[in-house]
Write a protein that holds these residues in place. Structure first.
Motif, PDB file in Angstrom:
ATOM      1  N   UNK A 167     -22.041 -24.178  -1.884  1.00  0.00           N
ATOM      2  CA  UNK A 167     -22.088 -25.083  -0.558  1.00  0.00           C
ATOM      3  C   UNK A 167     -20.576 -25.575  -0.485  1.00  0.00           C
ATOM      4  N   UNK A 168     -20.005 -25.765  -1.626  1.00  0.00           N
ATOM      5  CA  UNK A 168     -18.616 -26.325  -1.723  1.00  0.00           C
ATOM      6  C   UNK A 168     -17.560 -24.999  -1.266  1.00  0.00           C
ATOM      7  N   UNK A 169     -17.846 -23.889  -1.548  1.00  0.00           N
ATOM      8  CA  UNK A 169     -17.027 -22.790  -1.192  1.00  0.00           C
ATOM      9  C   UNK A 169     -17.225 -22.678   0.418  1.00  0.00           C
ATOM     10  N   UNK A 170     -18.298 -23.258   1.021  1.00  0.00           N
ATOM     11  CA  UNK A 170     -18.446 -23.040   2.439  1.00  0.00           C
ATOM     12  C   UNK A 170     -17.868 -24.047   3.174  1.00  0.00           C
ATOM     13  N   UNK A 171     -17.385 -24.955   2.658  1.00  0.00           N
ATOM     14  CA  UNK A 171     -16.593 -26.168   3.312  1.00  0.00           C
ATOM     15  C   UNK A 171     -15.705 -25.901   4.093  1.00  0.00           C
ATOM     16  N   UNK A 172     -14.387 -24.846   3.498  1.00  0.00           N
ATOM     17  CA  UNK A 172     -13.331 -24.671   4.435  1.00  0.00           C
ATOM     18  C   UNK A 172     -13.585 -23.680   5.675  1.00  0.00           C
ATOM     19  N   UNK A 173     -14.572 -23.150   5.352  1.00  0.00           N
ATOM     20  CA  UNK A 173     -14.910 -22.312   6.672  1.00  0.00           C
ATOM     21  C   UNK A 173     -15.701 -23.127   7.613  1.00  0.00           C
ATOM     22  N   UNK A 174     -16.260 -24.162   7.168  1.00  0.00           N
ATOM     23  CA  UNK A 174     -16.937 -24.883   8.255  1.00  0.00           C
ATOM     24  C   UNK A 174     -15.882 -26.022   8.860  1.00  0.00           C
ATOM     25  N   UNK A 175     -14.677 -26.184   8.277  1.00  0.00           N
ATOM     26  CA  UNK A 175     -13.409 -27.024   9.106  1.00  0.00           C
ATOM     27  C   UNK A 175     -12.877 -26.016   9.723  1.00  0.00           C
ATOM     28  N   UNK A 176     -12.822 -24.699   9.483  1.00  0.00           N
ATOM     29  CA  UNK A 176     -11.966 -23.711  10.469  1.00  0.00           C
ATOM     30  C   UNK A 176     -13.081 -23.624  11.533  1.00  0.00           C
ATOM     31  N   UNK A 177     -14.424 -23.576  11.394  1.00  0.00           N
ATOM     32  CA  UNK A 177     -15.264 -23.440  12.669  1.00  0.00           C
ATOM     33  C   UNK A 177     -15.185 -24.497  13.498  1.00  0.00           C
ATOM     34  N   UNK A 178     -15.178 -26.089  12.959  1.00  0.00           N
ATOM     35  CA  UNK A 178     -14.916 -27.070  13.653  1.00  0.00           C
ATOM     36  C   UNK A 178     -13.533 -26.999  14.605  1.00  0.00           C
ATOM     37  N   UNK A 179     -12.605 -26.346  13.933  1.00  0.00           N
ATOM     38  CA  UNK A 179     -11.373 -26.257  14.556  1.00  0.00           C
ATOM     39  C   UNK A 179     -11.419 -25.232  15.799  1.00  0.00           C
ATOM     40  N   UNK A 180     -12.219 -24.241  15.708  1.00  0.00           N
ATOM     41  CA  UNK A 180     -12.434 -23.102  16.598  1.00  0.00           C
ATOM     42  C   UNK A 180     -13.275 -23.824  17.772  1.00  0.00           C
TER      43      UNK A 180
END
Ligand SMILES: Cc1cc2nc3c(=O)[nH]c(=O)nc-3n(C[C@H](O)[C@H](O)[C@H](O)COP(=O)(O)OP(=O)(O)OC[C@H]3O[C@@H](n4cnc5c(N)ncnc54)[C@H](O)[C@@H]3O)c2cc1C
Length: 439
Positions: free
Chosen positions: A103-116
């Protein structure tokens, strides 16, 4: 109330949940005549009354979808409308917490998704900061992602405000009219209901859990609604200091997952579950759901489970076999489907209405706003963070009925009940009629 009518309406909206109410409000602001046909005896009485009541930023939507666009737009439209009408909103913010390395490793991708998705305010934070913001969280959090815009709102007041606005603008609200069928002819559609026929030039299907059945009456077989139950616990108001913010899980393919959230009424909520059912009226809670939530709660925030559970409830998401909202117009049949508004419709409802007005305009309807519209309604406040009538000495001085408490748990006064009965949409008698029968 609800007298049968011989009028041919320009538009009939089926369903008075948040989505139908928002659509009716927009359309009633034009010179068109609008009927809202609702099976229940109240507005917002199905999925719109039993959700987690978050005003979503849309940070985690699938980028590029209609849902992503309408949730982001709805967040601002409803936020502004709430400020004008007095729908209570608290800008608590949320922290998405990672409990495993994965889950920790998934967080940067979620931040990127939020930006998209056009949302740029998320920040990655370490475990120490997670515990600084949420000191009562259970042990084992590894890090987090902040979503400062996520907010809590009153879902009941939202549907009621939009429907009240629609009625004050001239819409005819027909409650206890379950739609059982429809016949489309050259210029007019006859909608058959449990209380007689309603005729309209255009029909908008915003029937939530019943939308696929209504769709079939217009000759379509394009989707099936699967009720996806979400059960929740509500903890006593004494638990509120434990949850200063919304605690979100890392989302999975099953949805947004189990969260802990403060409520606008001063409680704390744990849930929802996610379980596909067949019965579209099965909005009761279950022992399995209870056990599952207890297990989740123990891991997330053991101290919360020391508090009293004062209520539990369940809502049914109108999940469909299609990944996005299913909003389609059929100009030949003068029919518009609003389907699959499953997990985000409270937030997106006003943006869905705006989108529908655009589709109808492209189909040739004149939706120019009338110049003589009444101001938006001022809704009674039931949010705990704002002054309630029983706390307002000046109000009580003017009208002692606001000092006469009739519900000692929620501090509801005789003045508020009197006002509800005198409002544009007075309460009806309680009847349990499900999500509306199949046509
Ligand atoms: C557990 C859960 C948590 C959620 N959390 C959130 C959240 O935090 N934030 C968010 O934005 N969204 C959330 N949602 C989603 C949101 O609640 C829904 O998307 C929204 O309420 C859908 O509104 P609606 O008007 O489409 O449907 P509904 O509220 O179900 O309204 C449809 C109406 O149509 C009527 N109807 C149906 N059939 C007929 C018929 N034959 N004749 C006449 N009337 C009929 C029904 O009686 C009903 O009143 C959540 C949902 C659930 C279940």
């Amino acid at each position: 109330m609800n007298a049968p009518t011989r009028q041919v309406f320009d538009i009939a909206v089926i369903g008075a949940g948040i989505v139908g109410a928002a659509i009716a409000r927009d359309l009633a602001g034009t010179s068109l005549s609008v009927a809202v046909i609702e099976a229940r005896n109240d507005v917002g009485d199905v999925t719109s009354k039993a959700n987690t009541a978050l005003l979503h930023t849309g940070y985690d939507a699938t980028p590029g979808t209609l849902e992503s666009r309408l949730v982001a737009r709805g967040y601002h439209l409803l936020g502004d409308y709430a400020a004008r009408t007095g729908i209570p909103v608290e800008r608590t913010g949320a922290v998405l917490v990672a409990w495993t390395d994965e889950e920790l490793q998934a967080l940067p991708a979620l931040k990127d998704k939020a930006e998209r998705n056009g949302y740029h305010d998320c920040s990655l934070i370490g475990a120490a900061e997670v515990y600084r913001q949420l000191p009562d969280l259970g042990p084992g959090a590894l890090g987090g992602l902040t979503v400062p815009g996520e907010s809590i709102i009153c879902t009941w007041t939202t549907s009621l405000a939009l429907a009240t606005d629609a009625v004050r603008r001239g819409a005819t609200l027909l409650r206890e009219h379950a739609v059982t069928g429809a016949d489309v002819s050259d210029a007019i559609t006859t909608v058959h209901t449990s209380r007689g026929d309603i005729t309209a030039r255009w029909v908008i299907n915003a029937a939530g859990l019943g939308a696929d059945w209504i769709d079939q009456e217009f000759g379509y077989h394009r989707f099936t609604v699967t009720p996806r139950r979400g059960e929740l616990f509500v903890f006593d108001k004494q638990a509120r200091p434990l949850a200063p913010k919304i605690v979100l899980p890392v989302p999975s393919s099953r949805g947004k997952g189990v969260l802990i959230s403060p409520t606008i009424y001063g409680n704390v909520m744990l849930g929802p579950t996610s379980e596909d059912l067949h019965d579209r009226t099965a909005a009761g809670t279950s022992e399995a759901g209870f056990e599952f939530l207890l297990g989740k709660g123990r891991g997330l925030m053991p101290r919360l489970l020391e508090q009293e559970v004062t209520a539990s409830y369940a809502g049914l998401r109108a999940a469909i076999d299609h990944k996005d909202y299913l909003i389609e117009i059929d100009p030949a049949r003068r029919y518009l489907l609003v389907g699959g508004i499953r997990s985000t419709g409270l937030t997106s409802g006003m943006a869905i209405a705006e989108h529908i007005c655009q589709l109808l305009t492209e189909a040739g309807l004149d939706l120019t706003e009338r110049p003589d519209l009444p101001p938006p309604p001022k809704m009674p406040n039931i949010g705990e963070a704002f002054t309630r009538p029983y706390q307002d000495a000046a109000l009580i001085e003017k009208d002692p009925e606001y000092g006469r408490i009739v519900c000692f748990c929620e501090r509801v006064t005789a003045g508020e009940i009197r006002d509800a009965y005198a409002s544009a949409i007075p309460p009806g008698a309680w009847t349990d009629c499900g999500a509306g029968p199949a046509p």
